[in-house]
Design a protein around this motif. Sequence first.
Motif, mmCIF file in Angstrom:
data_model
loop_
_atom_site.group_PDB
_atom_site.id
_atom_site.type_symbol
_atom_site.label_atom_id
_atom_site.label_comp_id
_atom_site.label_asym_id
_atom_site.label_seq_id
_atom_site.Cartn_x
_atom_site.Cartn_y
_atom_site.Cartn_z
ATOM 1 N N ASP B 17 48.147 79.328 -13.868
ATOM 2 C CA ASP B 17 46.813 79.840 -13.958
ATOM 3 C C ASP B 17 46.844 80.850 -12.805
ATOM 4 O O ASP B 17 47.662 81.491 -12.104
ATOM 5 C CB ASP B 17 46.168 78.450 -13.197
ATOM 6 C CG ASP B 17 46.245 77.237 -13.922
ATOM 7 O OD1 ASP B 17 45.851 76.230 -13.323
ATOM 8 O OD2 ASP B 17 46.557 77.338 -15.130
ATOM 9 N N VAL B 19 43.420 83.529 -10.907
ATOM 10 C CA VAL B 19 42.307 83.857 -10.495
ATOM 11 C C VAL B 19 42.227 85.533 -10.290
ATOM 12 O O VAL B 19 43.010 85.874 -9.570
ATOM 13 C CB VAL B 19 41.600 83.074 -9.479
ATOM 14 C CG1 VAL B 19 40.267 83.345 -9.257
ATOM 15 C CG2 VAL B 19 42.010 81.679 -9.802
ATOM 16 N N ASN B 21 39.377 88.358 -9.088
ATOM 17 C CA ASN B 21 38.134 88.339 -8.274
ATOM 18 C C ASN B 21 37.583 89.722 -8.287
ATOM 19 O O ASN B 21 38.431 90.592 -8.379
ATOM 20 C CB ASN B 21 38.163 87.884 -6.620
ATOM 21 C CG ASN B 21 38.901 86.560 -6.574
ATOM 22 O OD1 ASN B 21 38.133 85.683 -6.949
ATOM 23 N ND2 ASN B 21 39.869 86.467 -5.945
ATOM 24 N N GLN B 54 28.436 79.834 -15.010
ATOM 25 C CA GLN B 54 29.906 79.537 -15.205
ATOM 26 C C GLN B 54 29.799 80.024 -16.958
ATOM 27 O O GLN B 54 29.104 79.327 -17.475
ATOM 28 C CB GLN B 54 30.607 78.621 -14.537
ATOM 29 C CG GLN B 54 30.716 78.336 -13.176
ATOM 30 C CD GLN B 54 31.469 77.462 -12.813
ATOM 31 O OE1 GLN B 54 31.410 76.355 -13.276
ATOM 32 N NE2 GLN B 54 32.438 77.593 -11.986
ATOM 33 N N SER B 72 34.437 85.704 -10.483
ATOM 34 C CA SER B 72 35.953 85.292 -10.484
ATOM 35 C C SER B 72 36.097 85.229 -11.908
ATOM 36 O O SER B 72 35.475 84.310 -12.722
ATOM 37 C CB SER B 72 36.194 84.460 -9.576
ATOM 38 O OG SER B 72 35.978 84.527 -8.238
ATOM 39 N N TYR B 74 38.973 83.164 -14.279
ATOM 40 C CA TYR B 74 39.937 82.010 -14.194
ATOM 41 C C TYR B 74 40.698 81.899 -15.439
ATOM 42 O O TYR B 74 40.087 81.757 -16.613
ATOM 43 C CB TYR B 74 39.280 80.632 -13.934
ATOM 44 C CG TYR B 74 38.203 80.709 -12.805
ATOM 45 C CD1 TYR B 74 37.147 81.008 -12.788
ATOM 46 C CD2 TYR B 74 38.871 80.326 -11.374
ATOM 47 C CE1 TYR B 74 36.146 81.039 -11.771
ATOM 48 C CE2 TYR B 74 37.984 80.508 -10.318
ATOM 49 C CZ TYR B 74 36.667 80.763 -10.391
ATOM 50 O OH TYR B 74 35.810 80.685 -9.540
ATOM 51 N N THR B 76 43.371 79.882 -17.262
ATOM 52 C CA THR B 76 43.990 78.711 -17.142
ATOM 53 C C THR B 76 45.248 78.505 -18.148
ATOM 54 O O THR B 76 45.165 78.892 -19.384
ATOM 55 C CB THR B 76 43.078 77.320 -17.580
ATOM 56 O OG1 THR B 76 41.872 77.502 -16.568
ATOM 57 C CG2 THR B 76 43.787 75.951 -17.234
#
Lengths: 112, 110
Positions: B17, B19, B21, B54, B72, B74, B76
């Motif tokens: 994963d 992230v 920003n 989101q 952010s 994400y 996955t």
Amino acid sequence: EADIYQTPRYLVIGTGKKITLECSQTMGHDKMYWYQQDPGMELHLIHYSYGVNSTEKGDLSSESTVSRIRTEHFPLTLESARPSHTSQYLCASSEYGRETQYFGPGTRLLVL
Amino acid sequence: QQPVQSPQAVILREGEDAVINCSSSKALYSVHWYRQKHGEAPIFLMILLKGGEQKGHDKISASFNEKKQQSSLYLTASQLSYSGTYFCGTGTNTGNQFYFGTGTSLTVIP
């Protein structure tokens, strides 16, 4: 799916030549943009337009000029190309009131 | 005024994963995310218009914290196809200025 076209895709030219990079979109978008981007680097806004006869300079100082005589067409001109102009030039458009930008395939310019 | 992205670069193994920003010094009205593969033009991924919103797309999702002026992204269970440079784009409520972030290079290896 966005329809925005740029020509030429690749251009190698000598110093001092005048060049025009073409950008056309068929979506009727009011807003159009020109970005300069070196490989793997940030997108730098050099010109934008909010409609016919409207053009503004972006944040990156550029020796190029643009015109917007027709909604669908936003050409960029370099009067005298220099090696420092070597880069990729990306054209984009968006619908007024929406900020999502659709990009053309880009023009890779090499000035010798 | 240009949003700052972090990290600048990240290398992942397939399935891990990540992230990314995006932070702005200005109040934000919207945040966009784009991905650019090597030698290609940026492609729009998603837009977030409301604070706290989101959104998700397959295994890629994003959040927008309006109060903190940041977003952010994400990723996955990353796939090889996720490799590329990710840019955030931020708009203000005047709708007249839009800025792309500094970019994050993401490489997924087998």
